[in-house]
Design an enzyme around this catalytic site. Structure first.
Site, PDB file in Angstrom:
ATOM      1  N   TYR A 118     -39.553  38.138 -49.675  1.00 60.29           N
ATOM      2  CA  TYR A 118     -38.074  37.884 -50.239  1.00 60.29           C
ATOM      3  C   TYR A 118     -37.272  38.625 -49.057  1.00 60.29           C
ATOM      4  O   TYR A 118     -37.445  39.645 -48.664  1.00 60.29           O
ATOM      5  CB  TYR A 118     -37.860  38.755 -51.562  1.00 60.29           C
ATOM      6  N   GLU A 206     -30.173  33.523 -48.831  1.00 62.75           N
ATOM      7  CA  GLU A 206     -31.162  34.089 -49.547  1.00 62.75           C
ATOM      8  C   GLU A 206     -32.540  33.284 -49.387  1.00 62.75           C
ATOM      9  O   GLU A 206     -32.398  31.884 -49.653  1.00 62.75           O
ATOM     10  CB  GLU A 206     -31.189  34.198 -51.351  1.00 62.75           C
TER      11      GLU A 206
END
Length: 395
Positions: A118, A206
């Site tokens: 991530y 993101e």
């Protein structure tokens, strides 16, 4: 301004961030054609069919499928295009899927295991620094990771004046447990991602997940991209990426009149001038036992036309049980606001919710006289306490 995954990846690719080959399609036939082109380009027979909506959790909602062959591409595209996709971010009503991204499948298995990470960049408003947030535990359950095992979320703050430093990029790759060539690739990835963030004037990028493939390549497998509306004048090409079908219709209409409007889930409609007064008014509504149905700032240069537009937008919300108009006349004149209220009240039939008006400041006396002579059923307040009591009696 939020943009779709395929649009965000186009921006990332421009800055050298590795992304899978992909083509957007709006029909199953276009999806089939796109799959053939990607197979020809990459030499792989498998592709991903990914719903394009402004929400996460698409995989769990059935909006992402891996097609092992051409027949499955058309089948999955037919199922996904037109579906009402419900995820934890869309709410129970879901969002209609109008297009899909046909993309190179980078999840193929080889000699080495695939790994998901991530990575995101946003502004830390407490420090005024940009911040990398990243984790070794990427994928669909990153929220659970943040909640249950926050020690697995790393942070790297970046001074905007100097940008991402080489030692910081190396630290990111190190904390992700990479080594050898993938260590170097992650340094390049993070550096290119930060450049894309700053130069595109993004509020958030993101990447979830970042994929280390079986052959040790690094890809942005997905992206959530939020652009700063206030900086779009520097990027006219990004304006074309706006998808109005993904936005709340009331917010789209409000933007036509340059109204700062955000829809909320409450029962008291608000029309206020100035963000500070708007926040205070919303707090007062909560303390009075109600819930704000919207944030609506008509600004300092509001005209009768913009006030009427705001009034109409509020009334379109079926959850609104009362409307509070709280205006302090500094730059904006109270009589202008009053004229907009009167005009909209006369032109809109069957207003069946209480309207509470508090006008103070420039030309407030003229405004009160204008409203009093209009014949409208208006509940007038002078102080916030009076407005609060009227809200209590209206809900």
């Amino acid at each position: 301004m939020n943009i779709h995954e395929y649009q965000g990846k186009a921006i990332l690719k421009k800055y050298g961030v590795p992304v899978p080959a992909g083509i957007v399609a709006t029909t199953p036939q276009e999806a089939l054609k796109a799959a053939k082109e990607i197979q020809k380009e990459t030499g792989t027979g498998s592709v991903a069919v990914k719903a394009q909506i402004h929400a996460g959790g698409r995989g769990k909602g059935g909006g992402i499928k891996i097609a092992k062959n051409i027949d499955e591409v058309e089948k999955y595209a037919s199922e996904i295009i037109g579906m009402q996709l419900i995820t934890h971010q869309t709410g129970s009503e879901g969002k209609k899927v109008n297009k899909v991204l046909i993309e190179q499948n980078i999840y193929y298995q080889g000699d080495n295991p695939i790994k998901e990470y991530y990575l995101s960049i946003l502004l830390n408003r407490n420090t005024g620094h940009n911040i990398f947030m990243y984790s070794t535990e990427g994928g669909m359950d990153i929220e659970t990771v943040a909640d249950k095992t926050p020690h697995l979320i790393y942070k790297e703050e970046i001074e905007p004046a100097v940008g991402l430093q080489p030692f910081q990029a190396r630290k990111i790759a190190f904390n992700l447990g990479l080594e050898g060539n993938t260590f170097k690739e992650m340094i390049k990835f993070a550096t290119a991602l930060y450049k894309a963030y700053t130069e595109s004037d993004a509020l958030l990028i993101e990447i979830n997940p970042v994929i280390k493939t079986s052959d040790n390549l690094i890809f942005a497998a997905d992206t959530k991209f939020n652009l700063d509306d206030n900086a779009l004048f520097r990027h006219p090409e990004y304006l074309e990426m706006r998808d109005l079908t993904e936005e709340d219709p009331a917010e789209v209409e409000a933007s036509k009149y340059n109204l700062n409007f955000i829809k909320l889930d409450g029962n008291i409609g608000c029309m206020v001038n100035g963000a500070g007064l708007a926040m205070a008014t919303m707090d007062m509504i909560k303390l009075s036992g109600g819930n704000p149905a919207n944030f609506l700032d008509v600004g300092g240069t509001a005209s009768a036309e913009t006030v009427e537009a705001g009034f109409r937008i509020i009334l379109k919300d079926p959850n609104v049980k009362a409307i509070l108009i709280n205006i302090f006349g500094g730059i904006v004149r109270c009589d202008r606001v009053a004229q907009g209220i009167v005009d909209s009240y006369k032109s809109i039939k069957n207003i069946n919710v209480p309207v509470i008006v508090r006008l103070q400041g420039t030309n407030a006396i003229d405004a009160k006289e204008l409203i009093d002579k209009s014949g409208m059923e208006i509940l007038s307040a002078i102080t916030l306490q009076e407005a609060s009591e009227l809200i209590k009696s209206s809900i």
